[in-house]
Design a protein around this motif. Structure first.
Motif, PDB file in Angstrom:
ATOM      1  N   SER A  75       0.805  -1.218   0.000  1.00 53.33           N
ATOM      2  CA  SER A  75       0.000   0.000   0.000  1.00 53.33           C
ATOM      3  C   SER A  75       0.837   1.266   0.000  1.00 53.33           C
ATOM      4  O   SER A  75       0.350   2.337  -0.381  1.00 53.33           O
ATOM      5  CB  SER A  75      -0.946   0.000   1.208  1.00 53.33           C
ATOM      6  N   GLY A  76       2.093   1.150   0.420  1.00 50.32           N
ATOM      7  CA  GLY A  76       2.972   2.314   0.374  1.00 50.32           C
ATOM      8  C   GLY A  76       3.241   2.795  -1.041  1.00 50.32           C
ATOM      9  O   GLY A  76       3.688   3.927  -1.243  1.00 50.32           O
ATOM     10  N   ALA A  77       2.958   1.954  -2.034  1.00 45.42           N
ATOM     11  CA  ALA A  77       3.143   2.335  -3.433  1.00 45.42           C
ATOM     12  C   ALA A  77       1.847   2.803  -4.075  1.00 45.42           C
ATOM     13  O   ALA A  77       1.849   3.235  -5.229  1.00 45.42           O
ATOM     14  CB  ALA A  77       3.698   1.154  -4.233  1.00 45.42           C
ATOM     15  N   THR A  78       0.749   2.732  -3.338  1.00 44.36           N
ATOM     16  CA  THR A  78      -0.547   3.149  -3.877  1.00 44.36           C
ATOM     17  C   THR A  78      -1.140   4.263  -3.019  1.00 44.36           C
ATOM     18  O   THR A  78      -1.165   5.425  -3.412  1.00 44.36           O
ATOM     19  CB  THR A  78      -1.508   1.951  -3.955  1.00 44.36           C
ATOM     20  N   SER A 240      12.271  11.608  -6.334  1.00 39.29           N
ATOM     21  CA  SER A 240      10.920  11.167  -6.676  1.00 39.29           C
ATOM     22  C   SER A 240      10.351  10.127  -5.731  1.00 39.29           C
ATOM     23  O   SER A 240       9.411   9.408  -6.087  1.00 39.29           O
ATOM     24  CB  SER A 240      10.912  10.622  -8.111  1.00 39.29           C
ATOM     25  N   GLY A 241      10.907  10.010  -4.527  1.00 34.44           N
ATOM     26  CA  GLY A 241      10.425   9.020  -3.580  1.00 34.44           C
ATOM     27  C   GLY A 241      11.109   7.681  -3.783  1.00 34.44           C
ATOM     28  O   GLY A 241      11.710   7.412  -4.825  1.00 34.44           O
ATOM     29  N   ALA A 242      11.014   6.812  -2.785  1.00 33.49           N
ATOM     30  CA  ALA A 242      11.758   5.552  -2.796  1.00 33.49           C
ATOM     31  C   ALA A 242      11.355   4.644  -3.950  1.00 33.49           C
ATOM     32  O   ALA A 242      12.207   3.974  -4.543  1.00 33.49           O
ATOM     33  CB  ALA A 242      11.565   4.826  -1.468  1.00 33.49           C
ATOM     34  N   ILE A 243      10.069   4.589  -4.284  1.00 33.21           N
ATOM     35  CA  ILE A 243       9.595   3.685  -5.335  1.00 33.21           C
ATOM     36  C   ILE A 243       9.909   4.247  -6.716  1.00 33.21           C
ATOM     37  O   ILE A 243      10.533   3.584  -7.549  1.00 33.21           O
ATOM     38  CB  ILE A 243       8.079   3.436  -5.202  1.00 33.21           C
ATOM     39  N   GLU A 244       9.489   5.472  -6.973  1.00 37.08           N
ATOM     40  CA  GLU A 244       9.662   6.050  -8.305  1.00 37.08           C
ATOM     41  C   GLU A 244      11.133   6.336  -8.611  1.00 37.08           C
ATOM     42  O   GLU A 244      11.569   6.188  -9.769  1.00 37.08           O
ATOM     43  CB  GLU A 244       8.829   7.325  -8.433  1.00 37.08           C
ATOM     44  N   ASN A 410       4.578   6.132 -22.015  1.00 38.50           N
ATOM     45  CA  ASN A 410       5.533   5.268 -22.720  1.00 38.50           C
ATOM     46  C   ASN A 410       6.752   4.948 -21.852  1.00 38.50           C
ATOM     47  O   ASN A 410       7.843   4.706 -22.363  1.00 38.50           O
ATOM     48  CB  ASN A 410       5.978   5.897 -24.048  1.00 38.50           C
ATOM     49  N   ARG A 411       6.566   4.936 -20.549  1.00 42.25           N
ATOM     50  CA  ARG A 411       7.620   4.560 -19.616  1.00 42.25           C
ATOM     51  C   ARG A 411       7.407   3.111 -19.197  1.00 42.25           C
ATOM     52  O   ARG A 411       6.280   2.614 -19.161  1.00 42.25           O
ATOM     53  CB  ARG A 411       7.578   5.464 -18.367  1.00 42.25           C
ATOM     54  N   LEU A 412       8.492   2.428 -18.831  1.00 38.66           N
ATOM     55  CA  LEU A 412       8.378   1.057 -18.360  1.00 38.66           C
ATOM     56  C   LEU A 412       7.696   1.030 -16.995  1.00 38.66           C
ATOM     57  O   LEU A 412       8.048   1.803 -16.096  1.00 38.66           O
ATOM     58  CB  LEU A 412       9.766   0.414 -18.271  1.00 38.66           C
ATOM     59  N   VAL A 413       6.726   0.153 -16.849  1.00 38.37           N
ATOM     60  CA  VAL A 413       5.949   0.042 -15.609  1.00 38.37           C
ATOM     61  C   VAL A 413       6.766  -0.727 -14.570  1.00 38.37           C
ATOM     62  O   VAL A 413       7.436  -1.714 -14.885  1.00 38.37           O
ATOM     63  CB  VAL A 413       4.610  -0.672 -15.878  1.00 38.37           C
ATOM     64  N   ALA A 414       6.691  -0.280 -13.332  1.00 34.39           N
ATOM     65  CA  ALA A 414       7.390  -0.958 -12.238  1.00 34.39           C
ATOM     66  C   ALA A 414       6.594  -2.178 -11.762  1.00 34.39           C
ATOM     67  O   ALA A 414       5.362  -2.198 -11.829  1.00 34.39           O
ATOM     68  CB  ALA A 414       7.594  -0.006 -11.075  1.00 34.39           C
ATOM     69  N   ASN A 415       7.323  -3.171 -11.301  1.00 33.43           N
ATOM     70  CA  ASN A 415       6.713  -4.309 -10.607  1.00 33.43           C
ATOM     71  C   ASN A 415       7.272  -4.338  -9.187  1.00 33.43           C
ATOM     72  O   ASN A 415       8.478  -4.169  -8.983  1.00 33.43           O
ATOM     73  CB  ASN A 415       7.036  -5.626 -11.304  1.00 33.43           C
TER      74      ASN A 415
END
Length: 529
Positions: A75-78, A240-244, A410-415
């Motif tokens: 949830s920290g990514a949403t 841009s934060g830990a995830i991005e 058009n950026r690669l999506v993170a998993n």
């Protein structure tokens, strides 16, 4: 809203020049990006700020940045991320808490780089905490527990005597200061500052550097309606934060024909958060005494809260802290919170005039208790839990990686592959026992009733709703670390990154204050005063 930047552009408007040049390009205008821009602006630096969101922050889903998940939804990514001017600071709790000597794990040779990194972080806090606090108009007080100096209030120390628990303080910002957009508001004082919003970075260009690394020559950004801009800068800072930030660095590697490999860099790996759980409930008859001892107190418009640290007896135990949570159900408290949260988010409160009218006497009690007693008003029948926050155990498989999918930009999506392991659950059990045993050793502390351990904490979102993601772009001297101790990205000569992702782990505190101190140090290196 008046902003300090001399040039402000909405990329989606189509009324933006094709390219810009600057000395420094900051990617991300959230908590860290705006703070860095604030420090650079004071130095009259030539910088450009790029942000994917609009002027008022929106959710991850609204902007189209939702990642894929391999297992449990993190949830920290949403829910925990917002994009736009101020970013997640438009919603966060505003706690400024420093890491401390309790984060060191001496004697563990396998973690020598981590120990060196924590030592560097603590030194950076010592060097920069006064500068950071002054940015919030808080007068530095050496007795305020931002270092290892113990708090000296007699009644509290007497209550904790013999327990083995160490009492520390937190600083909670006023709601009017929690949103870091405050650092962007005001009159223009720097003719060399530029903001471009609704601009998602999408492509990076490179050329060989003077040494073995690469240099970034420019970055392209795109809006949701496909308007484009190119920025050429001497130096680039990803905030841009830990995830991005991890996703961007992974995409930079992909676009540079594999600057990183699994063997020589761990970007995106070891994603770790605090797991927060109530482990005991205060006996209802004891709640008034807990309130009198440990309820939050005011220092002007700032709030001071209390935490308890227990130094682990073994380097194998994760870092942790404990604290009381007063679960206020009073309607007037809810109304007050909604009003103050609206001040923070710069939005109208979602309460009716009838709710406000019905809560008028409760609101008066809240205001009166602050004015007369300098304390947050907590009714004596308020349920009160004793909670612990435990950092997750280091796990290589808890990670941010890239998929082959493309998003709207058009950026690669993170998993994201993230989960709560059996070791995490075992550590929570062990530390719960240690904290409760330490509490029980004092004959003067209020009684606590132990709560049963939840059957499935992975399904309990409240177990990790603090949203303190760390370690995805971790700092260190090791060649496997993503950034060095000066936050410079390895293998690139003009690229830096600052976010909670640079910390080796969540540690014994909320990560924001320590990262702000590291960012202040970075600002000094980029543009000395």
């Amino acid at each position: 809203m008046s902003l300090i930047y001399s040039r402000i552009f909405d990329l989606s408007s189509g009324l933006v020049p094709e390219s810009f040049e600057a000395d420094i390009c900051i990617v991300g205008s959230g908590t860290v990006g705006l703070f860095l821009a604030h420090l650079l602006n004071k130095r009259n630096a030539n910088f450009l700020l790029l942000d994917a969101g609009p002027l008022k922050p929106v959710s991850t889903e609204s902007i189209g940045y939702l990642p894929d998940f391999s297992s449990s939804v993190y949830s920290g990514a949403t829910e925990g991320r917002y994009f736009g001017l101020g970013g997640s600071s438009s919603r966060w709790g505003g706690a400024l808490i420093p890491h401390s000597s309790f984060d060191l794990r001496e004697g563990d040779e396998s973690e020598s780089d981590t120990t060196n990194t924590w030592n560097f972080i603590l030194n950076s806090i010592e060097e920069n905490q006064q500068n950071v606090l002054s940015s919030f108009d808080f007068s530095y007080d050496p007795l305020f527990c931002l270092t290892s100096i113990p708090f000296t209030e007699c009644s509290l120390h007497k209550a904790l005597a013999g327990s083995g628990l160490s009492l520390w303080q937190s600083l909670i910002l006023p709601f009017s200061q929690k949103n870091f957009i405050r650092f962007a508001e005001g009159n223009t004082t720097n003719s060399q500052s530029t903001l471009i919003y609704n601009a998602s970075v999408s492509a990076w260009q490179f050329f060989p550097g003077d040494s073995a690394g690469l240099r970034i020559s420019s970055v392209n950004a795109v809006s949701l309606n496909h308007k484009k801009v190119q920025v050429k800068a001497k130096r680039y800072i990803i905030c841009s934060g830990a995830i991005e930030s991890a996703r961007i660095l992974l995409e930079i590697s992909a676009q540079s024909n594999g600057a990183y490999s699994a063997e020589d860099n761990e970007v995106g790996r070891y994603l770790s958060d605090h797991l927060s759980l109530p482990i005991a409930r205060v006996d209802p008859i004891e709640v008034p005494r807990v309130v009198s001892l440990f309820s939050p107190t005011f220092q002007g418009s700032f709030l001071r809260n209390y935490r308890f640290l227990l130094k682990p007896e073994s380097a194998n135990l994760p870092r942790s802290f404990s604290h009381f949570v007063f679960r206020q159900k009073d309607e007037s408290f809810y109304v007050a919170k909604q009003i103050l949260a609206s001040i923070q988010s710069r939005q109208l409160p979602s309460i009716s005039a009838a709710q406000t009218a019905q809560s008028i006497f409760g609101l008066a009690r809240l205001a009166g208790n602050k004015l007369i007693n300098s304390r947050l008003h907590i009714p004596p029948n308020t349920p009160c839990d004793f909670c612990i926050d435990v950092e997750q155990e280091k796990s290589y498989t808890n990670a941010v990686t890239l998929t082959s999918k493309r998003d709207k930009f058009n950026r690669l999506v993170a998993n994201i592959n993230w989960g709560i392991s059996l070791s995490d659950k075992s550590n929570i059990n062990k530390l719960s026992s240690l904290y409760l045993d330490a509490w029980a050793r004092s004959s003067t502390l209020p009684n606590l009733n132990t709560l049963p351990f939840p059957t499935n904490i992975a399904e309990n979102s409240a177990s990790y709703d603090a949203y303190h993601p760390t370690a995805t772009t971790r700092m260190g001297n090791s060649k496997l670390s993503v950034v060095d101790l000066n936050l410079k990205v390895r293998k690139f000569e003009n690229l830096w990154s600052s976010s909670t992702g640079v910390l080796p782990s969540p540690g014994t505190a909320n990560p924001t204050f320590s990262v702000l101190c590291l960012t202040a140090k970075l600002a000094n290196a980029l543009c000395p005063e």
